[in-house]
Design an enzyme around this catalytic site. Structure first.
Site, PDB file in Angstrom:
ATOM      1  N   GLY A  49       0.842  -1.183   0.000  1.00  0.00           N
ATOM      2  CA  GLY A  49       0.000   0.000   0.000  1.00  0.00           C
ATOM      3  C   GLY A  49       0.879   1.235   0.000  1.00  0.00           C
ATOM      4  O   GLY A  49       2.099   1.136   0.194  1.00  0.00           O
ATOM      5  N   GLN A  54       3.216   9.838   1.675  1.00  0.00           N
ATOM      6  CA  GLN A  54       4.502   9.164   1.441  1.00  0.00           C
ATOM      7  C   GLN A  54       5.178   9.623   0.147  1.00  0.00           C
ATOM      8  O   GLN A  54       6.357   9.340  -0.056  1.00  0.00           O
ATOM      9  CB  GLN A  54       4.316   7.647   1.407  1.00  0.00           C
ATOM     10  CG  GLN A  54       3.942   7.062   2.772  1.00  0.00           C
ATOM     11  CD  GLN A  54       3.834   5.553   2.707  1.00  0.00           C
ATOM     12  OE1 GLN A  54       2.800   5.024   2.351  1.00  0.00           O
ATOM     13  NE2 GLN A  54       4.913   4.863   3.030  1.00  0.00           N
ATOM     14  N   CYS A 103       7.314  -0.736   6.396  1.00  0.00           N
ATOM     15  CA  CYS A 103       6.790   0.455   5.727  1.00  0.00           C
ATOM     16  C   CYS A 103       7.846   0.976   4.763  1.00  0.00           C
ATOM     17  O   CYS A 103       9.030   1.030   5.113  1.00  0.00           O
ATOM     18  CB  CYS A 103       6.470   1.518   6.774  1.00  0.00           C
ATOM     19  SG  CYS A 103       5.815   3.042   6.077  1.00  0.00           S
ATOM     20  N   LEU A 104       7.401   1.364   3.579  1.00  0.00           N
ATOM     21  CA  LEU A 104       8.350   1.887   2.587  1.00  0.00           C
ATOM     22  C   LEU A 104       8.999   3.186   3.061  1.00  0.00           C
ATOM     23  O   LEU A 104      10.059   3.559   2.562  1.00  0.00           O
ATOM     24  CB  LEU A 104       7.642   2.097   1.249  1.00  0.00           C
ATOM     25  CG  LEU A 104       7.130   0.805   0.579  1.00  0.00           C
ATOM     26  CD1 LEU A 104       6.249   1.135  -0.616  1.00  0.00           C
ATOM     27  CD2 LEU A 104       8.296  -0.081   0.157  1.00  0.00           C
ATOM     28  N   HIS A 145      -2.964   0.234   8.442  1.00  0.00           N
ATOM     29  CA  HIS A 145      -1.635   0.844   8.267  1.00  0.00           C
ATOM     30  C   HIS A 145      -1.716   2.041   7.319  1.00  0.00           C
ATOM     31  O   HIS A 145      -1.172   3.115   7.612  1.00  0.00           O
ATOM     32  CB  HIS A 145      -0.662  -0.217   7.743  1.00  0.00           C
ATOM     33  CG  HIS A 145       0.727   0.280   7.462  1.00  0.00           C
ATOM     34  ND1 HIS A 145       1.827  -0.149   8.161  1.00  0.00           N
ATOM     35  CD2 HIS A 145       1.194   1.175   6.547  1.00  0.00           C
ATOM     36  CE1 HIS A 145       2.910   0.471   7.696  1.00  0.00           C
ATOM     37  NE2 HIS A 145       2.554   1.268   6.700  1.00  0.00           N
ATOM     38  N   GLU A 146      -2.399   1.859   6.181  1.00  0.00           N
ATOM     39  CA  GLU A 146      -2.445   2.934   5.172  1.00  0.00           C
ATOM     40  C   GLU A 146      -3.249   4.139   5.671  1.00  0.00           C
ATOM     41  O   GLU A 146      -2.848   5.285   5.461  1.00  0.00           O
ATOM     42  CB  GLU A 146      -3.019   2.415   3.853  1.00  0.00           C
ATOM     43  CG  GLU A 146      -2.153   1.362   3.174  1.00  0.00           C
ATOM     44  CD  GLU A 146      -0.676   1.694   3.111  1.00  0.00           C
ATOM     45  OE1 GLU A 146      -0.317   2.877   2.932  1.00  0.00           O
ATOM     46  OE2 GLU A 146       0.147   0.777   3.283  1.00  0.00           O
ATOM     47  N   HIS A 149      -1.367   6.365   8.044  1.00  0.00           N
ATOM     48  CA  HIS A 149      -0.484   7.343   7.391  1.00  0.00           C
ATOM     49  C   HIS A 149      -1.186   8.684   7.197  1.00  0.00           C
ATOM     50  O   HIS A 149      -0.594   9.746   7.371  1.00  0.00           O
ATOM     51  CB  HIS A 149      -0.056   6.834   6.001  1.00  0.00           C
ATOM     52  CG  HIS A 149       1.172   5.968   6.015  1.00  0.00           C
ATOM     53  ND1 HIS A 149       2.395   6.421   6.451  1.00  0.00           N
ATOM     54  CD2 HIS A 149       1.367   4.688   5.619  1.00  0.00           C
ATOM     55  CE1 HIS A 149       3.288   5.447   6.331  1.00  0.00           C
ATOM     56  NE2 HIS A 149       2.694   4.393   5.831  1.00  0.00           N
TER      57      HIS A 149
HETATM   58 ZN    ZN Z   1       3.618   2.609   5.481  1.00  0.00          ZN
END
Ligand code: ZN
Length: 192
Positions: A49, A54, A103-104, A145-146, A149
């Site tokens: 995701g 981000q 997480c990216l 999680h998304e 953010h």
């Molecule tokens: Zn993340």
């Protein structure tokens, strides 16, 4: 469409609550381009995701998708490509499960987070149409999680026991087999 740079933990935009979009902004070319970029960037990075902040834009847009054989998350069940605008996630149960998240925007690190096993997700899709779905099991964690953010929250904020934090390599070496076992049990129970 293009692959954008993913901002990393420490960048203030990740801590900024994202602005909801007005319904008439969803179809605007800038929003549609952002959605395409999020999809391209998520896929290029093998993410499950990606949220707009981000890539440096604090608006309430995120995408999720798990394709078969994702190398970052081989144990995750498939999630069809989903675009969420102004998502609201509501836990439908007090039951949680422990999940190793990554997480990216937090490169190389994983840690255990408790996530609700069943959530209702309400949002607009990329056409501005309402979307109202119930997501269960491991996939429910991805949506939590998304949307976190978009409220300026990172998974590391939710790691209750910081001793579970580990690098990608140590996760692979020491924790992945046991976690994948628990993940499979969850997926068997919920089908997702
Ligand atoms: Zn993340």
């Amino acid at each position: 469409m293009s692959v954008r740079e993913i901002v990393q933990i420490g960048h203030p935009v990740l801590r900024e609550p994202a602005r909801p979009l007005a319904p008439d902004e969803v179809g605007a070319p800038a929003t549609q381009r952002l959605i395409d970029d999020l999809i391209d960037t998520m896929r290029a990075a093998d993410g499950a995701g990606l949220a707009a902040n981000q890539v440096g834009e604090a608006v309430q847009v995120c995408v999720a998708e798990v394709r078969p054989g994702n190398p970052r998350y081989p144990y995750k069940p498939v999630i069809p490509l989903t675009v969420l605008v102004n998502p609201v996630v509501e836990a439908l149960t007090a039951e949680t499960f422990p999940v190793y998240e990554g997480c990216l925007s937090v490169p190389g690190l994983r840690g255990v987070v408790e996530r609700a096993v069943e959530v209702r997700v309400r949002a607009l899709d990329r056409d501005g149409d309402p979307l109202d779905v119930v997501v269960r099991g491991l996939s429910a964690g991805t949506f939590q999680h998304e949307t976190d953010h978009l409220h300026g929250t990172l998974f590391v904020d939710r790691v209750a026991d910081t001793r579970t934090l580990c690098t990608w390599d140590e996760f692979r070496r020491r924790h992945e087999a046991a976690f994948a076992e628990r993940a499979r049990a969850l997926v068997a129970r919920f089908g997702s």
